[in-house]
Write an enzyme that holds these catalytic residues in place. Structure first.
Site, PDB file in Angstrom:
ATOM      1  N   LEU A  85     -15.391  -5.583  33.835  1.00 19.49           N
ATOM      2  CA  LEU A  85     -16.114  -5.692  32.571  1.00 19.49           C
ATOM      3  C   LEU A  85     -15.983  -7.121  32.070  1.00 19.49           C
ATOM      4  O   LEU A  85     -14.958  -7.772  32.301  1.00 19.49           O
ATOM      5  CB  LEU A  85     -15.532  -4.728  31.529  1.00 19.49           C
ATOM      6  CG  LEU A  85     -15.695  -3.225  31.782  1.00 19.49           C
ATOM      7  CD1 LEU A  85     -14.965  -2.432  30.702  1.00 19.49           C
ATOM      8  CD2 LEU A  85     -17.160  -2.824  31.833  1.00 19.49           C
ATOM      9  N   ASP A  86     -16.996  -7.592  31.363  1.00 18.78           N
ATOM     10  CA  ASP A  86     -16.921  -8.910  30.751  1.00 18.78           C
ATOM     11  C   ASP A  86     -15.768  -8.950  29.745  1.00 18.78           C
ATOM     12  O   ASP A  86     -15.349  -7.911  29.220  1.00 18.78           O
ATOM     13  CB  ASP A  86     -18.230  -9.240  30.029  1.00 18.78           C
ATOM     14  CG  ASP A  86     -19.417  -9.283  30.965  1.00 18.78           C
ATOM     15  OD1 ASP A  86     -19.214  -9.558  32.165  1.00 18.78           O
ATOM     16  OD2 ASP A  86     -20.540  -9.021  30.501  1.00 18.78           O
ATOM     17  N   ARG A  87     -15.312 -10.124  29.467  1.00 18.59           N
ATOM     18  CA  ARG A  87     -14.180 -10.307  28.558  1.00 18.59           C
ATOM     19  C   ARG A  87     -14.378  -9.596  27.226  1.00 18.59           C
ATOM     20  O   ARG A  87     -13.458  -8.965  26.684  1.00 18.59           O
ATOM     21  CB  ARG A  87     -13.956 -11.806  28.332  1.00 18.59           C
ATOM     22  CG  ARG A  87     -12.790 -12.143  27.419  1.00 18.59           C
ATOM     23  CD  ARG A  87     -12.599 -13.645  27.354  1.00 18.59           C
ATOM     24  NE  ARG A  87     -11.412 -14.014  26.604  1.00 18.59           N
ATOM     25  CZ  ARG A  87     -10.927 -15.244  26.543  1.00 18.59           C
ATOM     26  NH1 ARG A  87     -11.533 -16.219  27.190  1.00 18.59           N
ATOM     27  NH2 ARG A  87      -9.839 -15.503  25.841  1.00 18.59           N
TER      28      ARG A  87
END
Length: 288
Positions: A133-135
């Site tokens: 997942l993106d940050r």
């Protein structure tokens, strides 16, 4: 620390190497490591990869010790563990935490928290992230506990099914739809992606769950796995995800963008059982 041992029942005649590659989903890299630093036994006797096996044989694999990269050191980062067994780990990642160390976030990452947890519980493996997942995206992440699980879960044809909840700007979306637009990296940015005819195929399905005065709550499912796929696709419909300034949202007041992986389904790499996990979106969404 102990090493991993797995026992398999052979169900067809052939060469051990081919059975392990095609039926047990050993990657070439893992097979090489087992050959050089692990051990193989068939019916209790030592064997090599060229050993002729037959239906009913019992194969025992003693996996080599897993090595960690130079940057992969444990750090006490809180983990929200949804599920854990010998083979997989499912976590609920909060927004604002990167999955792995990078140039602009060398500490405080999920991977470092996992390593710290492994060390605390005498788990002799390194980190194998299966779904990322993106940050600034929250939600469920699947981790393979060891290299064999990772090999099976990332084998060709094996796919983890994920569903996302998002809050997007505006209320002009159709009730449901499929976005089939190719995505590539923006030539003027290292990070940003864009819809472009020269990009790779990307398909996102969405369904509107609710509409507020100036935003909509949607559920998404990705049929391909491009970087920033949901974020780019929703922005292409002039409905960027709330808080996603990279793709055009002016909304403030969130730790990250309002994108959350709320459901993850996977065929377990050892039992073959289909397992489904769910978790709720961040509580701060309720006040938007």
């Amino acid at each position: 620390m102990s090493t991993l041992t797995k026992v398999f029942r052979v169900h067809k005649e052939g060469v051990l190497r081919e059975f392990m590659r095609s039926d047990l989903k050993f990657s070439r890299q893992l097979l090489k490591k087992v050959k050089t630093a692990g051990k193989l036994f068939v019916n209790g006797g030592k064997a090599d990869l060229n050993y002729p096996v037959k239906r009913g044989d019992l194969l025992k694999v003693v996996f080599p010790k897993e090595e960690r990269g130079l940057r992969m050191t444990g750090e006490q980062v809180p983990l929200s563990i949804i599920y854990e067994d010998e083979d997989i780990l499912v976590l609920n990642k909060p927004p604002g935490i990167a999955v792995s160390p990078g140039r602009d976030h060398s500490s405080g990452t999920l991977a470092q928290g996992i390593l710290y947890y492994y060390d605390e519980h005498d788990i002799p493996f390194t980190v194998h992230i299966v779904t990322r997942l993106d940050r600034d995206t929250s939600g469920l992440i699947l981790v393979a506990k060891h290299s064999y699980s990772h090999s099976v879960l990332t084998a060709q044809g094996i796919m983890v099914d994920r569903k996302y909840t998002a809050l997007v700007e505006g209320r002009n979306l159709e009730n449901e739809g499929t976005i089939d637009k190719p995505i590539r990296r923006n030539s003027s940015s290292i990070i940003q992606r864009e819809v472009h005819e020269e990009g790779k195929k990307a398909i996102t399905e969405f369904r509107v769950l609710d509409k507020a005065s100036s935003s909509s709550k949607i559920q998404c499912k990705i049929l391909t796995g491009r970087t920033h796929q949901i974020r780019v696709h929703m922005a292409s419909l002039n409905s960027p995800i709330l808080g996603d300034s990279l793709y055009g949202s002016a909304f403030k007041g969130l730790k990250g963008q309002a994108l959350h992986c709320h459901e993850l389904a996977v065929v377990h790499p050892w039992t073959g059982k289909c397992m489904k996990f769910t978790c709720s979106h961040p509580k701060e969404w309720d006040y938007i």
